[in-house]
Design an enzyme around this catalytic site. Sequence first.
Site, PDB file in Angstrom:
ATOM      1  N   LYS A 276      36.411  31.280  42.469  1.00  0.00           N
ATOM      2  CA  LYS A 276      37.178  30.804  41.307  1.00  0.00           C
ATOM      3  C   LYS A 276      38.102  29.684  41.723  1.00  0.00           C
ATOM      4  O   LYS A 276      38.523  29.589  42.888  1.00  0.00           O
ATOM      5  CB  LYS A 276      37.975  31.941  40.658  1.00  0.00           C
TER       6      LYS A 276
ATOM      7  N   ASP B  61      42.336  39.563  40.579  1.00  0.00           N
ATOM      8  CA  ASP B  61      41.285  38.556  40.346  1.00  0.00           C
ATOM      9  C   ASP B  61      39.906  39.189  40.120  1.00  0.00           C
ATOM     10  O   ASP B  61      38.974  38.501  39.701  1.00  0.00           O
ATOM     11  CB  ASP B  61      41.147  37.630  41.567  1.00  0.00           C
TER      12      ASP B  61
END
Length: 309
Positions: free
Chosen positions: A18, A144
């Site tokens: 990410k 996350d």
Amino acid sequence: MTSASLVPAPVTARVPAKVNLELLVGPRLDDGYHALSTVFQAVSLYDDVTVAAAEEWGVSVHGPLAHGVPENADNLAMRAARLVDARFDVEPVHISIRKGIPVAGGMAGGSADAAATLVALDHLWELGLDREELEELASQLGSDVPFLVAGGTAVGSGRGELLAPVLARGTYHWVFALAEGGLPTPAVYAECDRLRGSTPVPDPVANPALMSALRSGDPHELAPQLANDLQDAALSLRPDLGEVLSAGMEYGALGGIVSGSGPTTAFLVEDNEAGIDLAVALTASGVVRDVRRASGPVHGAHVIHHRVD
Ligand code: ATP
């Protein structure tokens, strides 16, 4: 397992890295964490995580980026497997991780492996988890992890684990500059607190201009909206990253930012060709250890290989 024919074939899940297009860090909370508002984008740097039925639990890590990743119970993939075991009482597996995501680089590689392990084990042991159940397990493993299950582009609030999808058009092209060594995320937050001192910090709220840039699909609109509240702290701990950011902009990036807690830096470029040019220029400049090109958004953790014998 009583018979070899009952042993399921290994399952491989692929999971992206990410980048935070925006990372707004709110005040430090009583539990030591910070309220966040972040916009994640999943990008095409991948780890492949294979789970195979085994006599005992184990994990191994492979590939040129594997250095420094624990091959024991500290590995986030193993923590994910033990969580699944605690919930569903499954048979042991060996987890094999091929790392394509820079380690300790602010790209959530460990969280990605946890997400991939959940998805692969769901498939291997036919647990039939729906998206909500997967994201609930994921949120127990790290803030996350739910995003790495979901992929795409999303706003994360809370500690980043409360997700809402974002309407994003088009494909964005990125060049990531890898740095020597890693930056421990807790150290970067501590430095952020230190730099802020007693200055009052507002509650973080996603920037509407970033949302509208994402709806436009135009990287020129997105570039000026990239923002990272951890950047000053990362630069304070690693002043050399300032030189990398300047070099990237000088060589034609539309925007540059420290990725998450760093030390990877992320450059948004106009298109694939501009990405190749920037990657070549940064490599030749000697200010970066290595570069990777990627595009986003891409899908979250998904099964790519399920061998049926
Ligand atoms: P984030 O962006 O989520 O803060 P990061 O990208 O900076 O994370 P990771 O690559 O997730 O950092 O690694 C941070 C540390 O976690 C590593 O130094 C390593 O010791 C540990 N770790 C545990 N499991 C893994 C894994 N599967 N892959 C990578 N690192 C792992």
